[in-house]
Design a protein around this motif. Structure first.
Motif, PDB file in Angstrom:
ATOM      1  N   PHE A  30       0.833  -1.203   0.000  1.00  0.00           N
ATOM      2  CA  PHE A  30       0.000   0.000   0.000  1.00  0.00           C
ATOM      3  C   PHE A  30       0.869   1.254   0.000  1.00  0.00           C
ATOM      4  O   PHE A  30       0.551   2.232  -0.656  1.00  0.00           O
ATOM      5  N   TRP A  31       1.985   1.186   0.720  1.00  0.00           N
ATOM      6  CA  TRP A  31       2.895   2.342   0.705  1.00  0.00           C
ATOM      7  C   TRP A  31       3.402   2.580  -0.709  1.00  0.00           C
ATOM      8  O   TRP A  31       3.458   3.723  -1.182  1.00  0.00           O
ATOM      9  N   LEU A  32       3.755   1.498  -1.408  1.00  0.00           N
ATOM     10  CA  LEU A  32       4.280   1.641  -2.776  1.00  0.00           C
ATOM     11  C   LEU A  32       3.212   2.198  -3.718  1.00  0.00           C
ATOM     12  O   LEU A  32       3.531   2.884  -4.685  1.00  0.00           O
ATOM     13  N   LEU A  33       1.951   1.902  -3.426  1.00  0.00           N
ATOM     14  CA  LEU A  33       0.876   2.447  -4.265  1.00  0.00           C
ATOM     15  C   LEU A  33       0.597   3.905  -3.935  1.00  0.00           C
ATOM     16  O   LEU A  33       0.249   4.691  -4.815  1.00  0.00           O
ATOM     17  N   GLU A  34       0.747   4.261  -2.649  1.00  0.00           N
ATOM     18  CA  GLU A  34       0.332   5.590  -2.214  1.00  0.00           C
ATOM     19  C   GLU A  34       1.444   6.629  -2.293  1.00  0.00           C
ATOM     20  O   GLU A  34       1.167   7.816  -2.343  1.00  0.00           O
ATOM     21  N   SER A  35       2.707   6.154  -2.303  1.00  0.00           N
ATOM     22  CA  SER A  35       3.810   7.112  -2.341  1.00  0.00           C
ATOM     23  C   SER A  35       3.888   7.720  -3.742  1.00  0.00           C
ATOM     24  O   SER A  35       3.336   7.185  -4.692  1.00  0.00           O
ATOM     25  N   PRO A  36       4.598   8.858  -3.878  1.00  0.00           N
ATOM     26  CA  PRO A  36       4.734   9.455  -5.209  1.00  0.00           C
ATOM     27  C   PRO A  36       5.352   8.449  -6.189  1.00  0.00           C
ATOM     28  O   PRO A  36       6.245   7.689  -5.807  1.00  0.00           O
ATOM     29  N   GLU A  37       4.882   8.467  -7.408  1.00  0.00           N
ATOM     30  CA  GLU A  37       5.293   7.466  -8.393  1.00  0.00           C
ATOM     31  C   GLU A  37       6.810   7.318  -8.531  1.00  0.00           C
ATOM     32  O   GLU A  37       7.308   6.188  -8.574  1.00  0.00           O
ATOM     33  N   LYS A  39       9.176   7.575  -6.415  1.00  0.00           N
ATOM     34  CA  LYS A  39       9.733   6.821  -5.292  1.00  0.00           C
ATOM     35  C   LYS A  39       9.555   5.322  -5.500  1.00  0.00           C
ATOM     36  O   LYS A  39      10.478   4.538  -5.286  1.00  0.00           O
ATOM     37  N   ALA A  40       8.355   4.917  -5.901  1.00  0.00           N
ATOM     38  CA  ALA A  40       8.071   3.496  -6.089  1.00  0.00           C
ATOM     39  C   ALA A  40       8.872   2.958  -7.276  1.00  0.00           C
ATOM     40  O   ALA A  40       9.464   1.885  -7.205  1.00  0.00           O
ATOM     41  N   LEU A  41       8.900   3.733  -8.358  1.00  0.00           N
ATOM     42  CA  LEU A  41       9.609   3.250  -9.554  1.00  0.00           C
ATOM     43  C   LEU A  41      11.112   3.228  -9.320  1.00  0.00           C
ATOM     44  O   LEU A  41      11.817   2.407  -9.900  1.00  0.00           O
ATOM     45  N   ARG A  42      11.595   4.101  -8.427  1.00  0.00           N
ATOM     46  CA  ARG A  42      13.022   4.097  -8.091  1.00  0.00           C
ATOM     47  C   ARG A  42      13.432   2.729  -7.535  1.00  0.00           C
ATOM     48  O   ARG A  42      14.465   2.178  -7.911  1.00  0.00           O
ATOM     49  N   LEU A  43      12.596   2.166  -6.676  1.00  0.00           N
ATOM     50  CA  LEU A  43      12.918   0.858  -6.110  1.00  0.00           C
ATOM     51  C   LEU A  43      12.895  -0.218  -7.192  1.00  0.00           C
ATOM     52  O   LEU A  43      13.791  -1.053  -7.266  1.00  0.00           O
ATOM     53  N   SER A  44      11.871  -0.156  -8.049  1.00  0.00           N
ATOM     54  CA  SER A  44      11.771  -1.134  -9.142  1.00  0.00           C
ATOM     55  C   SER A  44      13.024  -1.096 -10.017  1.00  0.00           C
ATOM     56  O   SER A  44      13.627  -2.123 -10.332  1.00  0.00           O
TER      57      SER A  44
END
Lengths: 203, 203
Positions: A30-37, A39-44
């Motif tokens: 849920f954090w990965l869905l709710e955080s700014p895009e 940030k999430a794509l950085r991890l990916s």
């Protein structure tokens, strides 16, 4: 209600990670869905890049993004001393002490005949070859003090000695440790390994 | 020794995650490097896919990979009752009870004037519009019982009532709870909300 498929898959693949259970996986998803895009794509991206770029050093098997790792290619480091560790992250722990300026060798595992891990499953032949080819004077065994670590120490010292000096890290009381909280095996080894005070604090 | 750049970046982007500190991030990063490649890439893909495919439902703002979520498009569910929650994962928690067969509305936050979160920062106007357009008979407020939750309940019941029936989840003793471990606020509310035994167990 089921989660949408892509969310379900995200929760499941987070759950693969060590120490991440179903509840934590859900919270992270849920954090990965709710955080700014970004940030999430950085991890990916970071996962993908690390898997594509990081490989074992051709000499010591430490992690590197080059042919030969930073430590092996540093001309300032002594190449006649070799410190044997189990895994690349052990190198990081040892480097933080700033005590050691030689080179390393990553075994990749400890001998464990019951689990089918014999000398051919870890990088022992590579170690013997290096000791021979690189004219190593001293091999320092920096292995866990577990049953597997002890067995591997014994095996390596037999394979390497007496031509090469084989040492291992001292065992004894940890820094900041309380005597009455120390187990008897550690205390016993601390006794056996005791040193003259003047040797430890040279004038 | 520094880690190679790609590994450093992986550790840092893992550290962004909630509850993941530097040590855990390092452990997870090494796991991602050491695990079979498809496992690590599966997580990378899952993050990317989830961010690309999951969006808020056009009606209730639950997460979905369609225009309208699974719950909103289920003809079996009562459309005259609306349950208001703060976030999509609350829906999952409520669905697990199997007590509720109506539709939902995700607010996206609780009112918190001190943090600058007023009625326009959460989906209150969308809620009022839906209640009006969809001929809702009852709005169930399933919000946290925190200060923010109480304030939001009060605000919503004033905005919606008296034309619409506004209810909120019962407060009282948790299942399996011990009376002497229950705080006085909860106990007080359990007292005020007491029910006749015959009403609870109808013959």
């Amino acid at each position: 209600m089921d989660y949408p498929e892509a969310l379900e898959e995200l929760v499941e693949s987070l759950q693969q990670l060590p120490t991440i259970g179903p509840k934590s996986a859900q919270r992270l998803a849920f954090w990965l869905l709710e955080s700014p895009e970004p940030k999430a794509l950085r991890l990916s991206e970071a996962i993908r890049n690390a898997r594509c770029q990081i490989r074992p050093c051709g000499r010591c098997f430490n992690y590197t993004d080059q042919e030969i790792c930073q430590i092996c290619s540093d001309p300032q480091r002594k190449s006649s001393v070799l410190c044997v560790v189990v895994q690349p992250k052990d190198i990081h722990a040892l480097e933080k002490t700033r005590e050691y300026r030689g080179s390393y060798h990553v075994l990749g595992g400890l001998l464990s005949p019951l689990d089918g891990i014999g000398p051919d499953e870890v990088r022992i032949q590579e170690l013997l070859d290096r000791v021979h080819e690189e004219n190593i004077d001293e091999v320092i065994l920096a292995l866990d003090t577990t049953v597997g670590g002890e067995a591997t120490c014994l095996y390596l010292s037999r394979q390497l000695g007496p031509k090469t000096t084989v040492t291992r890290l001292a065992q004894g009381l940890p820094a900041g440790g309380n005597l009455d909280y120390t187990d008897e095996v550690t205390l016993g080894r601390a006794f056996r390994g005791r040193r003259r005070v003047e040797d430890l604090n040279p004038q």
